[in-house]
Design an enzyme around this catalytic site. Sequence first.
Site, PDB file in Angstrom:
ATOM      1  CG  HIS A   1       8.265   0.221   6.358  1.00 50.26           C
ATOM      2  ND1 HIS A   1       8.529  -1.120   6.374  1.00 50.26           N
ATOM      3  CD2 HIS A   1       6.916   0.337   6.548  1.00 50.26           C
ATOM      4  CE1 HIS A   1       7.416  -1.791   6.589  1.00 50.26           C
ATOM      5  NE2 HIS A   1       6.421  -0.936   6.695  1.00 50.26           N
TER       6      HIS A   1
ATOM      7  CG  PHE B   1       4.219   6.241   3.965  1.00 44.52           C
ATOM      8  CD1 PHE B   1       4.396   7.485   3.386  1.00 44.52           C
ATOM      9  CD2 PHE B   1       4.538   6.095   5.303  1.00 44.52           C
ATOM     10  CE1 PHE B   1       4.879   8.560   4.121  1.00 44.52           C
ATOM     11  CE2 PHE B   1       5.035   7.152   6.044  1.00 44.52           C
ATOM     12  CZ  PHE B   1       5.203   8.396   5.457  1.00 44.52           C
TER      13      PHE B   1
ATOM     14  CG  MET C   1      10.512  -1.046  10.490  1.00 48.27           C
ATOM     15  SD  MET C   1      11.651  -0.745   9.151  1.00 48.27           S
ATOM     16  CE  MET C   1      13.107  -0.374  10.108  1.00 48.27           C
TER      17      MET C   1
ATOM     18  CG  MET D   1      -1.910  -1.199   1.168  1.00 48.94           C
ATOM     19  SD  MET D   1      -3.423  -0.940   2.086  1.00 48.94           S
ATOM     20  CE  MET D   1      -2.789  -0.693   3.739  1.00 48.94           C
TER      21      MET D   1
ATOM     22  CD  GLN E   1       4.714 -14.817  10.361  1.00 49.77           C
ATOM     23  OE1 GLN E   1       4.539 -15.371   9.267  1.00 49.77           O
ATOM     24  NE2 GLN E   1       3.981 -15.095  11.428  1.00 49.77           N
ATOM     25  CE  LYS E   2       3.396  -4.661  11.739  1.00 53.26           C
ATOM     26  NZ  LYS E   2       2.325  -4.115  10.993  1.00 53.26           N
ATOM     27  CG  ASP E   3       0.236  -7.388   7.677  1.00 52.16           C
ATOM     28  OD1 ASP E   3      -0.558  -6.716   8.339  1.00 52.16           O
ATOM     29  OD2 ASP E   3       1.244  -6.899   7.126  1.00 52.16           O
TER      30      ASP E   3
ATOM     31  CG  HIS F   1       6.770  -1.925   2.402  1.00 53.47           C
ATOM     32  ND1 HIS F   1       6.697  -0.806   3.181  1.00 53.47           N
ATOM     33  CD2 HIS F   1       5.530  -2.466   2.392  1.00 53.47           C
ATOM     34  CE1 HIS F   1       5.455  -0.653   3.612  1.00 53.47           C
ATOM     35  NE2 HIS F   1       4.724  -1.650   3.152  1.00 53.47           N
TER      36      HIS F   1
HETATM   37  P1  AMP Z   1       1.353  -2.966   3.477  1.00 51.67           P
HETATM   38  O1  AMP Z   1       1.935  -1.900   2.602  1.00 51.67           O
HETATM   39  O2  AMP Z   1       1.242  -2.583   4.903  1.00 51.67           O
HETATM   40  O3  AMP Z   1       0.091  -3.555   2.894  1.00 51.67           O
HETATM   41  O4  AMP Z   1       2.411  -4.156   3.468  1.00 51.67           O
HETATM   42  C1  AMP Z   1       2.833  -4.747   2.266  1.00 51.67           C
HETATM   43  C2  AMP Z   1       3.595  -6.006   2.586  1.00 51.67           C
HETATM   44  O5  AMP Z   1       4.733  -5.690   3.382  1.00 51.67           O
HETATM   45  C3  AMP Z   1       2.765  -7.020   3.395  1.00 51.67           C
HETATM   46  O6  AMP Z   1       3.036  -8.328   2.924  1.00 51.67           O
HETATM   47  C4  AMP Z   1       3.277  -6.815   4.791  1.00 51.67           C
HETATM   48  O7  AMP Z   1       3.135  -7.953   5.604  1.00 51.67           O
HETATM   49  C5  AMP Z   1       4.732  -6.499   4.532  1.00 51.67           C
HETATM   50  N1  AMP Z   1       5.299  -5.786   5.669  1.00 51.67           N
HETATM   51  C6  AMP Z   1       4.822  -4.663   6.259  1.00 51.67           C
HETATM   52  N2  AMP Z   1       5.575  -4.327   7.323  1.00 51.67           N
HETATM   53  C7  AMP Z   1       6.560  -5.264   7.423  1.00 51.67           C
HETATM   54  C8  AMP Z   1       7.651  -5.474   8.319  1.00 51.67           C
HETATM   55  N3  AMP Z   1       7.884  -4.653   9.341  1.00 51.67           N
HETATM   56  N4  AMP Z   1       8.443  -6.535   8.102  1.00 51.67           N
HETATM   57  C9  AMP Z   1       8.207  -7.391   7.073  1.00 51.67           C
HETATM   58  N5  AMP Z   1       7.194  -7.242   6.192  1.00 51.67           N
HETATM   59  C10 AMP Z   1       6.382  -6.197   6.358  1.00 51.67           C
END
Ligand code: AMP
Length: 278
Positions: free
Chosen positions: A31, A29, A181, A27, A145-147, A34
């Site tokens: 870090h 933004f 993160m 999504m 694995q965060k989610d 990602h």
């Molecule tokens: P998001 O942009 O939050 O939808 O996350 C995109 C992908 O990045 C998802 O598969 C998340 O699980 C992964 N992700 C987000 N934060 C972390 C993190 N701190 N460590 C590892 N993967 C992450």
Amino acid sequence: MHVVSSVADVRRIRRELAGSWGLVPTMGFLHAGHLALVERAAAENDHVGVSIFVNPTQFGPAEDLTAYPRDIGRDLELLREAGADLVWTPPVDEVYPPGYQTYVAVEEVTKPLEGAARPTHFRGVATVVAKLFNVFQPDRAYFGQKDAQQVVVIRQMARDLDFPIEIVVCPIVREPDGLAMSSRNIYLTPEQRAAAPALYRALCAARDAWRSGEHDAGRLRQIMAGILAAETLAEVEYVSAADPITLVELEDAAAGALLSLAVRIGRARLIDNVLVGW
Ligand code: AMP
């Protein structure tokens, strides 16, 4: 690096660049969490596709869809450095055109935990990921694995709907003080940010207890709740010690568990987890 907004352009570039493809849905933004997914995908595939799409169908009506942080210019710079070949940044009506009416509902594993707190969330996640799989047709797709529940849901969907895609799960990337993160960490004031490592502290305390032989899942939940209760800025939504496959709450954690929690600190709703015995 190609940056495109239409489905047709993704398909065209996907066809033009022969070899294996890894997909990293995000999504934006971005870090280091990602970027770890992108780097892993780049190491394991000939080409890497990344989607940046704040997916409205996975946000509830009272959630932070419009406030969700965005910085597409910075994201593209980071993705170029990390080795992405194709970035899809669709407008909402490219993904959900007028008249759109098809959704993917994964049943049992979406009911507890995040699904209980956010009833329409995984319907939106499964739908958009199914569409991403169809648009990119990757060989592998990379998730964090965060989610943890998202990983379970996507694996279930890929199996049930016969997507010929390997689901690769990458470890949680943390700040030096243990905070996982997250794009949403930007919502934290300095005082709230200082309170946020309580989540990982709670998980580590339960993990250490499990390693020392405490396999009563109720006790593990109490240990996490106790540490979070000491942090006045933390408002606990749930603490869980669940079966890592079914996500059903355990009584006996001797065979291992997914320890997870969701906590509100100020405007931010934070989630984190650790696996024990797996
Ligand atoms: P998001 O942009 O939050 O939808 O996350 C995109 C992908 O990045 C998802 O598969 C998340 O699980 C992964 N992700 C987000 N934060 C972390 C993190 N701190 N460590 C590892 N993967 C992450």
